[in-house]
Design an enzyme around this catalytic site. Structure first.
Site, PDB file in Angstrom:
ATOM      1  N   TYR A 138      75.894  68.718  74.333  1.00  0.00           N
ATOM      2  CA  TYR A 138      76.809  67.698  75.033  1.00  0.00           C
ATOM      3  C   TYR A 138      76.480  67.323  76.464  1.00  0.00           C
ATOM      4  CZ  TYR A 138      81.288  65.441  75.958  1.00  0.00           C
ATOM      5  OH  TYR A 138      82.253  64.393  76.033  1.00  0.00           O
TER       6      TYR A 138
ATOM      7  N   LYS B  61      75.424  63.565  77.703  1.00  0.00           N
ATOM      8  CA  LYS B  61      76.071  62.759  78.665  1.00  0.00           C
ATOM      9  C   LYS B  61      75.196  62.770  79.797  1.00  0.00           C
ATOM     10  CE  LYS B  61      79.588  61.923  76.198  1.00  0.00           C
ATOM     11  NZ  LYS B  61      80.314  60.764  75.736  1.00  0.00           N
TER      12      LYS B  61
END
Ligand SMILES: NC(=O)c1ccc[n+]([C@@H]2O[C@H](COP(=O)([O-])OP(=O)(O)OC[C@H]3O[C@@H](n4cnc5c(N)ncnc54)[C@H](OP(=O)(O)O)[C@@H]3O)[C@@H](O)[C@H]2O)c1
Length: 255
Positions: A160, A164
Site C-alpha cells: 500500500y 501510494k
C-alpha cells in the site's frame, strides 16, 4: 481591488472513480452540493444508482457509469462515455483504491499485482484518458487519492505504501507536463478515515488507540475532512496549486 476566491463548481462536470462506497461516495455528494454535475463510476452499479437517486433527491445532478479501473480499454471507453453524455470533463477525482495490510513476509504476488493494478495503473490511465479531454478544452482539475502512507512508512502496509508513493510521483510528473495548458494535478493524503471499510478495524479498541496515539489532532478523520480538501483543489480558487500532495492527516506526518 482583490476579488473573492471562487469555490463554486457550478456548470462543471466532475468524475469520481470508486464512488460506490466509502470516501468516494461522500466526495460525489460533496461535489454535487458544490454545484458540479457528477459522474459516479465503479463496478457496483446498483450502489451507484442508489447514490445517483440520493444526489438527485438533494437537487443535484448525477449519472452512473460502470468502471473497472484494472482494464485500460474499459477506462478509455468509460471516460469517453462520460464526456459524450455530459459534454465536458472539468474535474477528475481518482479515488478508486484498495487497502490491505499484511506483514511484508506474507505478501503474495497476487496481492502486489492487484493493488498496483488499481492504485497505480488504473489511476494513471484514468489521468491519461481524462487529461486528453482536459488538455483539449484548456481546463482541468485532477485530484488523486493518495494517503499518509505515501509520505511515511506504516508497518504491515508495504505494498500500500509503495502504491501510494507512486501516486505522489505520478501527480508531480503530470503537473509538470500539463499545468501550463490549464490542467492542474494534485493529490490528497488522508490519515485513517472512518468509513464502512475501516470501521471494522477502527472499532477495535486496541487498533483505534494505536492510531490515536499517532494522531496529534486526537481523532480519526471523517469523509467531510477529505471533501473539504478535494473541493478546494477542484475549485477555481486553487488555480495556482499544482503538483502538491496535501496531507489531511491530523498531523500524523508532522512527527
Ligand atoms: N479509508 C481510509 O482510511 C483511507 C485513508 C487514506 C486514503 N484512502 C484512500 O481513499 C480511497 C477510498 O478509500 P475507502 O476507504 O473509501 O475505500 P472503500 O470503502 O474500500 O471503497 C473503495 C472504492 O473503490 C472502488 N474500487 C475498488 N476496486 C475498483 C476497481 N477495480 N475499479 C473501480 N473501482 C474500484 C470500490 O468500488 P467497487 O467495488 O464498486 O468497484 C469502492 O467504491 C482509496 O484510494 C484509499 O486508498 C483511504
Amino acid at each position: 481591488m482583490a476579488s473573492s476566491p471562487n469555490f463554486q463548481l457550478t456548470d462543471q462536470v466532475a468524475l469520481v472513480t470508486g464512488a460506490s462506497y466509502g470516501i468516494g461516495r461522500g466526495l460525489a455528494k460533496a461535489l454535487a452540493r458544490a454545484g458540479a454535475t457528477v459522474a459516479v463510476a465503479a463496478r457496483s452499479t446498483d450502489a451507484l444508482e442508489t447514490l445517483v437517486e440520493e444526489i438527485r433527491a438533494e437537487g443535484g445532478t448525477a449519472q452512473a457509469f460502470a468502471l473497472d479501473v484494472r482494464d485500460v480499454n474499459h477506462i478509455r471507453a468509460c471516460i469517453q462515455d462520460v464526456h459524450g453524455a455530459l459534454g465536458r470533463l472539468d474535474i477528475l477525482v481518482n479515488n478508486a483504491g484498495l487497502g490491505a495490510n499484511h506483514p511484508a513476509l506474507d505478501v503474495t504476488e497476487a496481492d502486489w499485482d492487484e493493488m498496483m493494478a488499481v492504485n497505480q495503473k488504473g489511476l494513471f490511465f484514468c489521468c491519461q484518458a481524462a487529461g486528453r479531454i482536459m488538455l483539449a478544452q484548456g481546463y482541468g482539475r485532477i485530484i488523486n487519492m493518495s494517503s499518509q502512507a505515501s509520505l511515511v512508512g506504516i508497518r504491515d502496509h508495504a505494498v500500500y505504501c509503495a502504491s501510494k508513493g507512486g501516486v505522489n510521483q505520478l501527480t508531480r510528473v503530470l503537473a509538470l507536463e500539463w499545468s501550463a495548458s490549464g490542467v492542474t494535478v494534485n493529490a490528497v493524503a488522508p490519515t485513517f478515515i472512518y468509513t464502512p471499510g475501516t470501521a471494522e478495524r477502527l472499532d477495535q479498541p486496541a487498533f483505534r488507540q494505536g492510531v490515536l496515539d499517532r494522531l496529534p489532532i486526537g481523532r480519526v478523520g471523517t469523509i467531510d475532512d477529505v471533501a473539504g480538501a478535494v473541493i478546494y483543489l477542484a475549485s477555481p480558487a486553487a488555480a495556482l496549486v499544482t503538483g502538491t500532495i496535501l496531507p489531511v492527516d491530523g498531523g500524523w506526518t508532522a512527527q
